[in-house]
Write a protein that holds these residues in place. Structure first.
Motif, PDB file in Angstrom:
ATOM      1  N   VAL A   1      -0.391   9.271  17.473  1.00 13.30           N
ATOM      2  CA  VAL A   1       0.589   9.935  16.605  1.00 13.30           C
ATOM      3  C   VAL A   1       0.728   9.192  15.276  1.00 13.30           C
ATOM      4  CG1 VAL A   1       3.048  10.429  16.330  1.00 13.30           C
ATOM      5  CG2 VAL A   1       1.902  10.999  18.473  1.00 13.30           C
ATOM      6  N   ALA A   2       0.817   7.858  15.356  1.00 13.51           N
ATOM      7  CA  ALA A   2       0.989   7.067  14.139  1.00 13.51           C
ATOM      8  C   ALA A   2      -0.205   7.231  13.208  1.00 13.51           C
ATOM      9  CB  ALA A   2       1.184   5.600  14.490  1.00 13.51           C
TER      10      ALA A   2
ATOM     11  N   GLY B   1      -0.221  10.510  11.635  1.00 13.68           N
ATOM     12  CA  GLY B   1       0.859  10.530  10.646  1.00 13.68           C
ATOM     13  C   GLY B   1       0.413   9.928   9.326  1.00 13.68           C
ATOM     14  N   ILE B   2      -0.225   8.782   9.393  1.00 13.69           N
ATOM     15  CA  ILE B   2      -0.698   8.150   8.150  1.00 13.69           C
ATOM     16  C   ILE B   2      -1.649   9.080   7.408  1.00 13.69           C
ATOM     17  CG2 ILE B   2      -1.977   6.209   7.174  1.00 13.69           C
ATOM     18  CD1 ILE B   2      -1.019   4.491   9.470  1.00 13.69           C
TER      19      ILE B   2
ATOM     20  N   GLY C   1       0.147  11.823   5.843  1.00 16.14           N
ATOM     21  CA  GLY C   1       0.895  11.316   4.692  1.00 16.14           C
ATOM     22  C   GLY C   1       0.053  11.348   3.435  1.00 16.14           C
ATOM     23  N   PHE C   2      -1.194  10.880   3.558  1.00 17.84           N
ATOM     24  CA  PHE C   2      -2.050  10.887   2.373  1.00 17.84           C
ATOM     25  C   PHE C   2      -2.486  12.299   2.006  1.00 17.84           C
ATOM     26  CE2 PHE C   2      -2.156   6.380   3.294  1.00 17.84           C
ATOM     27  CZ  PHE C   2      -2.102   5.845   2.020  1.00 17.84           C
TER      28      PHE C   2
ATOM     29  N   PHE D   1      -8.347   2.190   2.912  1.00 15.05           N
ATOM     30  CA  PHE D   1      -6.992   1.659   3.061  1.00 15.05           C
ATOM     31  C   PHE D   1      -6.394   2.054   4.416  1.00 15.05           C
ATOM     32  CE2 PHE D   1      -2.373   2.128   2.655  1.00 15.05           C
ATOM     33  CZ  PHE D   1      -2.036   0.827   2.332  1.00 15.05           C
TER      34      PHE D   1
ATOM     35  N   LEU E   1      10.380   7.746  -2.418  1.00 15.74           N
ATOM     36  CA  LEU E   1       9.127   6.981  -2.276  1.00 15.74           C
ATOM     37  C   LEU E   1       9.103   5.829  -3.270  1.00 15.74           C
ATOM     38  CD1 LEU E   1       6.059   9.403  -1.754  1.00 15.74           C
ATOM     39  CD2 LEU E   1       7.089   7.811  -0.139  1.00 15.74           C
TER      40      LEU E   1
ATOM     41  N   ARG F   1       2.536   1.770  -3.573  1.00 17.72           N
ATOM     42  CA  ARG F   1       2.650   3.210  -3.372  1.00 17.72           C
ATOM     43  C   ARG F   1       1.982   3.625  -2.068  1.00 17.72           C
ATOM     44  NH1 ARG F   1       5.365   7.583  -5.425  1.00 17.72           N
ATOM     45  NH2 ARG F   1       4.198   9.499  -5.053  1.00 17.72           N
ATOM     46  N   LYS F   2       0.804   3.102  -1.833  1.00 18.56           N
ATOM     47  CA  LYS F   2       0.077   3.466  -0.620  1.00 18.56           C
ATOM     48  C   LYS F   2       0.822   3.013   0.623  1.00 18.56           C
ATOM     49  CE  LYS F   2      -4.541   4.017  -2.493  1.00 18.56           C
ATOM     50  NZ  LYS F   2      -5.973   3.786  -2.361  1.00 18.56           N
ATOM     51  N   MET F   3       1.460   1.859   0.534  1.00 18.26           N
ATOM     52  CA  MET F   3       2.246   1.422   1.683  1.00 18.26           C
ATOM     53  C   MET F   3       3.381   2.404   1.951  1.00 18.26           C
ATOM     54  SD  MET F   3       2.456  -2.705   1.732  1.00 18.26           S
ATOM     55  CE  MET F   3       2.559  -3.179   0.005  1.00 18.26           C
TER      56      MET F   3
ATOM     57  N   VAL G   1       3.520   5.547   1.163  1.00 14.91           N
ATOM     58  CA  VAL G   1       2.967   6.798   1.698  1.00 14.91           C
ATOM     59  C   VAL G   1       2.618   6.644   3.179  1.00 14.91           C
ATOM     60  CG1 VAL G   1       0.977   8.342   1.603  1.00 14.91           C
ATOM     61  CG2 VAL G   1       2.108   7.643  -0.516  1.00 14.91           C
ATOM     62  N   ALA G   2       1.988   5.542   3.510  1.00 11.92           N
ATOM     63  CA  ALA G   2       1.571   5.334   4.897  1.00 11.92           C
ATOM     64  C   ALA G   2       2.785   5.257   5.829  1.00 11.92           C
ATOM     65  CB  ALA G   2       0.745   4.060   5.006  1.00 11.92           C
TER      66      ALA G   2
ATOM     67  N   GLY H   1       4.304   8.522   6.273  1.00 11.13           N
ATOM     68  CA  GLY H   1       3.417   9.316   7.119  1.00 11.13           C
ATOM     69  C   GLY H   1       3.664   9.038   8.588  1.00 11.13           C
ATOM     70  N   ILE H   2       3.740   7.762   8.962  1.00  3.19           N
ATOM     71  CA  ILE H   2       3.985   7.424  10.366  1.00  3.19           C
ATOM     72  C   ILE H   2       5.295   8.050  10.838  1.00  3.19           C
ATOM     73  CG2 ILE H   2       4.402   5.540  11.978  1.00  3.19           C
ATOM     74  CD1 ILE H   2       2.651   3.762  10.273  1.00  3.19           C
TER      75      ILE H   2
ATOM     76  N   ASN I   1       6.922  10.622   9.620  1.00  2.01           N
ATOM     77  CA  ASN I   1       6.776  12.072   9.744  1.00  2.01           C
ATOM     78  C   ASN I   1       5.956  12.450  10.968  1.00  2.01           C
ATOM     79  OD1 ASN I   1       8.272  12.445   7.456  1.00  2.01           O
ATOM     80  ND2 ASN I   1       6.510  12.784   6.108  1.00  2.01           N
ATOM     81  N   GLY I   2       4.956  11.641  11.283  1.00  2.00           N
ATOM     82  CA  GLY I   2       4.143  11.908  12.465  1.00  2.00           C
ATOM     83  C   GLY I   2       5.016  11.975  13.707  1.00  2.00           C
ATOM     84  N   PHE I   3       5.907  11.014  13.831  1.00  2.42           N
ATOM     85  CA  PHE I   3       6.777  11.033  15.013  1.00  2.42           C
ATOM     86  C   PHE I   3       7.797  12.162  14.950  1.00  2.42           C
ATOM     87  CE2 PHE I   3       4.902   6.874  15.583  1.00  2.42           C
ATOM     88  CZ  PHE I   3       4.729   6.851  16.961  1.00  2.42           C
TER      89      PHE I   3
ATOM     90  N   ASN J   1       7.235  15.058  13.590  1.00  2.33           N
ATOM     91  CA  ASN J   1       6.451  16.230  13.998  1.00  2.33           C
ATOM     92  C   ASN J   1       6.315  16.298  15.515  1.00  2.33           C
ATOM     93  OD1 ASN J   1       5.979  17.329  11.537  1.00  2.33           O
ATOM     94  ND2 ASN J   1       3.975  16.348  11.231  1.00  2.33           N
ATOM     95  N   GLU J   2       5.908  15.190  16.087  1.00  2.00           N
ATOM     96  CA  GLU J   2       5.723  15.147  17.533  1.00  2.00           C
ATOM     97  C   GLU J   2       7.015  15.549  18.248  1.00  2.00           C
ATOM     98  OE1 GLU J   2       3.013  14.694  19.016  1.00  2.00           O
ATOM     99  OE2 GLU J   2       3.339  13.894  21.034  1.00  2.00           O
TER     100      GLU J   2
ATOM    101  N   PHE K   1       3.876  -0.980  11.906  1.00  2.00           N
ATOM    102  CA  PHE K   1       3.743  -1.016  10.453  1.00  2.00           C
ATOM    103  C   PHE K   1       3.826  -2.436   9.916  1.00  2.00           C
ATOM    104  CE2 PHE K   1       5.398  -0.704   6.108  1.00  2.00           C
ATOM    105  CZ  PHE K   1       4.362   0.028   5.544  1.00  2.00           C
TER     106      PHE K   1
END
Lengths: 212, 212, 212, 212
Positions: free
Chosen positions: A166-167, A170-171, A174-175, A194, B140, B162-164, B166-167, B170-171, B173-175, B177-178, B199
């Motif tokens: 899931v994680a 998710g990442i 996110g991108f 990355f 963000l 920024r990428k951190m 976003v990542a 994302g994680i 949001n992944g959870f 969503n689940e 993370f």
DNA sequence: TATGAATGAGCTTTCATTCAT
DNA sequence: AATGAATGAAAGCTCATTCAT
């Protein structure tokens, strides 16, 4: 029956043309703002003809998403077969996913919609749920298995495999979101390294410790 | 003039009641499948009354999402103020986010839909985009700054901030969503610790190395 | 009852203010495109107050037209009383009519509408018909009598008096239309002499033949 | 391709049927009091069908008036071509106009309404103004030319030709109004001779003086 | 008496679907 | 098999009117 073969092939081709045209319009305007006559126009068929291939607007939409989702999932599953090392499998999967998404901009948005939003009428939703969801679930499960295998082999830390799947997904999403949001400006696959790094750094057991 | 105050308060209360009723219906049926008379019914007002508070179905919808998004972002921003340590800020933010999302099930789905898919009419979309997006972007960026500060202080690895951000989002949001996918069965905030761990393990510089 | 007198006067004044505001709006936007709240706004009264003076939008409209029509007709009838010579009466009537119309641009259009068009709901129409029409008829009849008297005195040719009245009013309306159409550019009363000349030339028996 | 011709003819016929039905209803109830479903009912078509031929209620209304106005003006213009004598041209024009109006009762009322009052929505009005007005103006100008020619030939008195045209049209409209007002009781064309007489008596130079 | 928020019937318009050709 | 004109249910929205304050 030499003739029936040609006829059947033609039917299949027409069906594909309609699906392609529909995808185009749906992606641009969304399910509700797309009219059947727009689809007919784009497909260069009469409106009645569309109904000979799909019994309703909803069926057309559902079919579209399901077939495409299935195809994408097939490619991804295949990608994880190239290597036998779980770490490489995950790397391949990430890389391939970024590539596929980059190639199917519009469709991604459609599919994302179906996951997240209660937009379509109930029946469609349940069809899609059981369709797309099960495709997605199958995919998460496939990754789960890779993580499980990796844990067994001592290359992944002992986290719950499902949560890892899931994680990671998710990442990636996110991108993808960031990319969609940016209007597809920056390269999506430019983030591949990355993602691999930030994810594996906390999940992979470093080779030196492994050897121990 | 004590009276004029009451009238105004009543107006505000009615507005809130309508928004609450609308949220309920929109969440259950989506923008297009929701009719104004359903909302009126749910709000226990006449249809015309709805139009005295919101000039169109679209405005009602847009207002709904924007106001709620703003409120959520405010709470989250506030949460990162409790501590001055960047690592704690991130932990607080993750924890708070899981809690808030858990409390606003339905709304999450609506917003997710708006991010990912062209479901609502064009005009609404662009308003929402520029509205929700800017809220989201502000958020963000706030996290970006925390990462930047953490890098400066040597507590975070030198990844693009920024990428951190976003990542991490994302994680989360992944959870989410689940959790949505599971029909809100399992606890969402039960994943907080895992998220923090997975993370920070790859992003935080361990205290022992830091001291050096 | 000294007080009741003031109250009554105030009521009458309010009524007039409402009528004046309504005329303004109706003239600009027409019956159907005018809303009661626009009238209330223009009159600087609450909407409920309007309904204390007039029982419906239609009654307000009907009253407006009828009262104004009556007033105009009164002025015109008066104008024909200045002289006792039928020819002079007709001249005065033409002159006065051009003046009055010139002064009440907007209203003319409203009234004209009621004569010619089946626009208002049936009930309103019949009220207006029996109201404005009878006013108009009374007026045509008044002119008819002047022509009749003129024929008796040998100053007008022996045409059917009603037809003469209709023709004269037609000419006048023709110029009024032209004036409306031109956007009230040219002077309306500038046509007075021409109308008098063209009409009397064929209808009046020249003095020299008269003497005979 | 004999078939495509039939389809087109059918389309044209349907269009005419809708226009005819709409005229009927509009004339009876006015623009605002006419509903599209009434028109559909009268035309014996489904409501959606009306919208395949006309994009809105307003377009239907506008088309109706404009096409009919154009047709009437064509007939009238043609009528003035029969003779080359200006006096006869005017006589023919008057005669023909009375006949045409007599045949198109309802339409006359609609058009009259549009000339004189702000009844229909603003956009419609301006379209109609520029449409009907230009038709009407063309017609007035045609008559102006006849008068001008007549003056040059010495058969008409030296009045401003435009004013003569306006006055004549006014007289005609006066009788049309009277006829409308009477509920189409008396014959309209029964007034033809009177109109010719009363108008020409003051405008035509008698043949005996002409010879000079 | 004056108010204006609340009402809901009724309007115009759209569009998935059908069916005669 | 292919067509597209015809359909009409259903939607968003307006506004004359009412009535509690």
């Amino acid at each position: 029956m030499p003739n029936s073969g040609r006829k059947e092939r033609e039917r299949t081709r027409h069906r594909q043309e309609i699906l392609a045209a529909a995808e185009n319009v749906f992606v641009r305007k969304g399910f509700f703002n797309t009219t059947m006559s727009e689809i007919a126009l784009a497909a260069e068929f009469g409106m009645g003809t569309i109904y000979q291939y799909f019994s309703s607007k909803e069926e057309l939409y559902t079919t579209l998403i399901l077939e495409k989702a299935e195809a994408i999932m097939d490619v991804l599953t295949l990608a994880t077969r190239k290597s036998s090392d779980p770490v490489d499998k995950i790397k391949d999967m990430i890389t391939e996913q970024m590539k596929i998404f980059e190639e199917s901009k519009g469709f991604i948005r459609l599919m994302a919609a179906e996951f997240d939003s209660p937009t379509s009428p109930e029946e469609t939703r349940s069809q899609l749920r059981s369709g797309v969801q099960s495709t997605y679930q199958r995919f998460l499960e496939a990754n789960e298995k890779i993580f499980l295998e990796g844990i067994r082999l001592g290359v992944f830390r002992n986290f719950p495999p499902r949560k890892m799947a899931v994680a990671l997904q998710g990442i990636i999403n996110g991108f993808v979101n960031e990319w969609v949001r940016s209007g597809f400006q920056e390269s999506l696959s430019g983030n591949t390294d990355f993602i691999i790094k930030i994810f594996l750094d906390s999940v992979e057991i470093p080779p030196d410790q492994k050897k121990k």
